[in-house]
Design a protein around this motif. Structure first.
Motif, short mmCIF file in Angstrom:
data_model
loop_
_atom_site.label_atom_id
_atom_site.label_comp_id
_atom_site.label_asym_id
_atom_site.label_seq_id
_atom_site.Cartn_x
_atom_site.Cartn_y
_atom_site.Cartn_z
N GLU A 24 31.66 14.22 37.29
CA GLU A 24 30.70 14.73 36.31
C GLU A 24 30.91 14.02 34.97
O GLU A 24 31.82 14.33 34.21
N THR A 62 14.72 25.63 40.74
CA THR A 62 14.35 24.24 41.01
C THR A 62 13.46 24.21 42.24
O THR A 62 13.82 24.80 43.26
N PHE A 114 29.11 21.49 40.74
CA PHE A 114 28.56 20.53 41.69
C PHE A 114 29.30 20.66 43.02
O PHE A 114 30.53 20.55 43.05
N HIS A 125 21.50 20.46 42.02
CA HIS A 125 20.68 21.21 41.06
C HIS A 125 21.45 22.39 40.49
O HIS A 125 21.27 22.75 39.32
N ALA A 143 23.66 21.00 37.88
CA ALA A 143 22.89 20.59 36.71
C ALA A 143 22.58 21.78 35.82
O ALA A 143 22.75 21.71 34.59
N TRP A 144 22.14 22.89 36.43
CA TRP A 144 21.91 24.10 35.62
C TRP A 144 23.21 24.58 35.00
O TRP A 144 23.23 25.02 33.84
N THR A 194 25.77 22.76 34.11
CA THR A 194 26.13 21.87 33.01
C THR A 194 25.33 22.19 31.76
O THR A 194 25.86 22.22 30.65
#
Length: 468
Positions: free
Chosen positions: A117, A345, A428, A437, A440-441, A443
């Motif tokens: 990451e 998503t 992740f 996804h 990502a949310w 982060t």
């Protein structure tokens, strides 16, 4: 005025070849295409030797469990039957890899590629569509998202126009105003200093708080994120009111509740875009997220339990004393609205049209896409495992699998991605990029949260003031 008239006349009188006209399409014909390397920072940060990428999956929250289709909890390899199903159409879980990865340690039951990451390039302030290494990125305000595309351009001299069907992932968010604001006065000369004293102001969020339990319609893949956000707002406001020892009857529009840096909120959240838990004041309300998101770790992982993120969003600070909002003057007055937001998503197949005058330059591409995708057969694994124990494979699959008993299937233009084990942690998933996804949310929320820590990028405006 004279200059304008001259320009207009010149545009009419000059030869036609001096101005650009529309593309004139010739007959369709097959052409050889070639891979065009990207030279962006994102491409430079990409791990080479993509053929060495190894997919894998671990199941079980604390103790290892056998994954769907597997025979051994210590075997992380994806069974050929699952690969065959979700690779039957090249638009799904095996269409993506982590950009940066390293090979895991088989001794630790991680015989697969693990993600790293890191931030190589941020597009947060971009506003258009463009191609970068392996992706089509759309940063427009209407329908942002990313499409997975191996950048190949036709080998032509005079340019070309063509279309491709591309797997597209789009973040979807709905927010509801909680009708509460944080109001404060800057009491330090130091920019970005913590705000020590502030008020929570009632604009109807307490005094007009409903007594009716908000509903969540559970209709398969047809989710209503507004309902999720509204439910989060109601419960968040209720728990905040209880923390303040207030009641609906004792509060009123304009009522203020003094707080300080010792509150659960912490003062570091103010002065920037922030993401808070729904129970930002009252830590006893830790179950509110489950109520808003609509699932918990002990629910069954399936096609109807969609991954949803819920939380409180603090909008950028608004200066309220009439002064210049670009100046952090000592004694200046500021306010930040709070919103309850829910995010998910969804995947779709987008028809993207490319036009270019070059066969070797990604930057010259003109990109448009059709927002409404075709109805295709989406699938995810059917299992009786709990959400906390498994991350499900998903994707567009061949029609032959429509009645396969090992799958949940739905024919639709789009598909909300399912909740899984990493939904419980916002991380992740190792070896499983189709669940990125969730990371990502996580982060984004971590970057905007109280404890930013070592995040990949700053989305709060704390270090990138242009975001505000």
């Amino acid at each position: 005025m004279i200059t304008t008239i001259l320009a207009a006349v010149a545009g009419v009188l000059l030869p036609l070849g001096l101005s650009e006209g529309p593309f004139v399409l010739s007959n369709f014909r097959p052409l050889d295409a070639q891979y065009v390397p990207d030279t962006s920072p994102l491409a430079a940060a990409t791990t080479p030797n993509r053929g060495s990428y190894v997919y894998g999956r671990i199941c079980g929250t604390f103790d290892l469990m056998t994954c769907p289709g597997g025979i051994d909890p210590n075997n992380t390899a994806i069974p050929p039957s699952i690969v065959g199903i979700f690779n039957s159409i090249p638009h799904g879980s095996f269409s993506m890899q982590y950009r940066q990865f390293f090979q895991g340690d088989p001794a630790r039951v991680r015989n697969f590629s693990q993600s790293m990451e890191r931030a190589a390039q941020t597009f947060i302030l971009c506003k258009d569509s463009f191609a970068v290494d392996g992706l089509i990125v759309d940063m427009s305000s209407g329908h942002p998202g990313v499409g997975f595309w191996n950048q190949t351009l036709p080998n032509v001299t005079n340019g070309a126009t063509w279309t491709q069907d591309i797997l597209w992932l789009e973040p979807v968010t709905e927010c509801v105003n909680t009708n509460l604001t944080f109001d404060y006065i800057l009491d330090s000369y130091i920019p970005n200093a913590s705000v020590e004293h502030y008020n929570l102001t009632d604009h109807g969020g307490f005094s007009n708080l409903t007594r009716v339990q908000p509903i969540l319609n559970r209709d398969g893949q047809h989710i209503d994120l507004i309902q999720h956000a509204y439910k989060g707002a109601v419960w968040s406001n209720l728990y905040a009111l209880l923390y303040l020892n207030g009641t609906r009857e004792s509060s009123f529009v304009g009522a203020t509740y003094p707080l300080n840096s010792s509150s659960s909120l912490f003062s570091d959240s103010l002065g920037k875009v922030s993401f808070l838990s729904l129970s930002y004041l009252n830590t006893s309300g830790s179950d509110i997220e489950v109520t808003c998101e609509g699932y918990g770790g002990q629910d069954t992982a399936n096609v109807t339990n969609v991954h949803v993120n819920c939380g409180i969003f603090l909008r950028p600070p608004l200066r309220t004393d009439g002064g210049d909002p670009r100046l952090s003057d000592l004694g200046s007055k500021w306010s930040q609205n709070t919103y309850s937001c829910s995010s998910a998503t969804h995947a779709s197949i987008q028809r993207v049209t490319f036009s270019t005058n070059s066969s070797s330059d990604l930057q010259s591409l003109q990109i448009t896409r059709t927002l409404s995708g075709p109805d295709v057969l989406w699938a995810t694994e059917k299992t009786d495992m709990k959400i906390a124990d498994v991350d499900l494979f998903w994707g567009w699959v061949d029609d032959q699998y429509e009645n396969n008993t090992s799958l949940w299937t739905v024919r639709a233009p789009s598909f909300y991605l399912p909740a899984g084990g990493t939904s419980m942690w916002g991380t992740f998933p190792e070896g499983y990029p189709a669940g990125a996804h969730v990371g990502a949310w996580g982060t984004i929320c971590k970057s905007l949260s109280l404890s930013q820590g070592d995040t990949a990028a700053d989305y709060s405006g704390r270090t990138d003031f242009a975001i505000l």
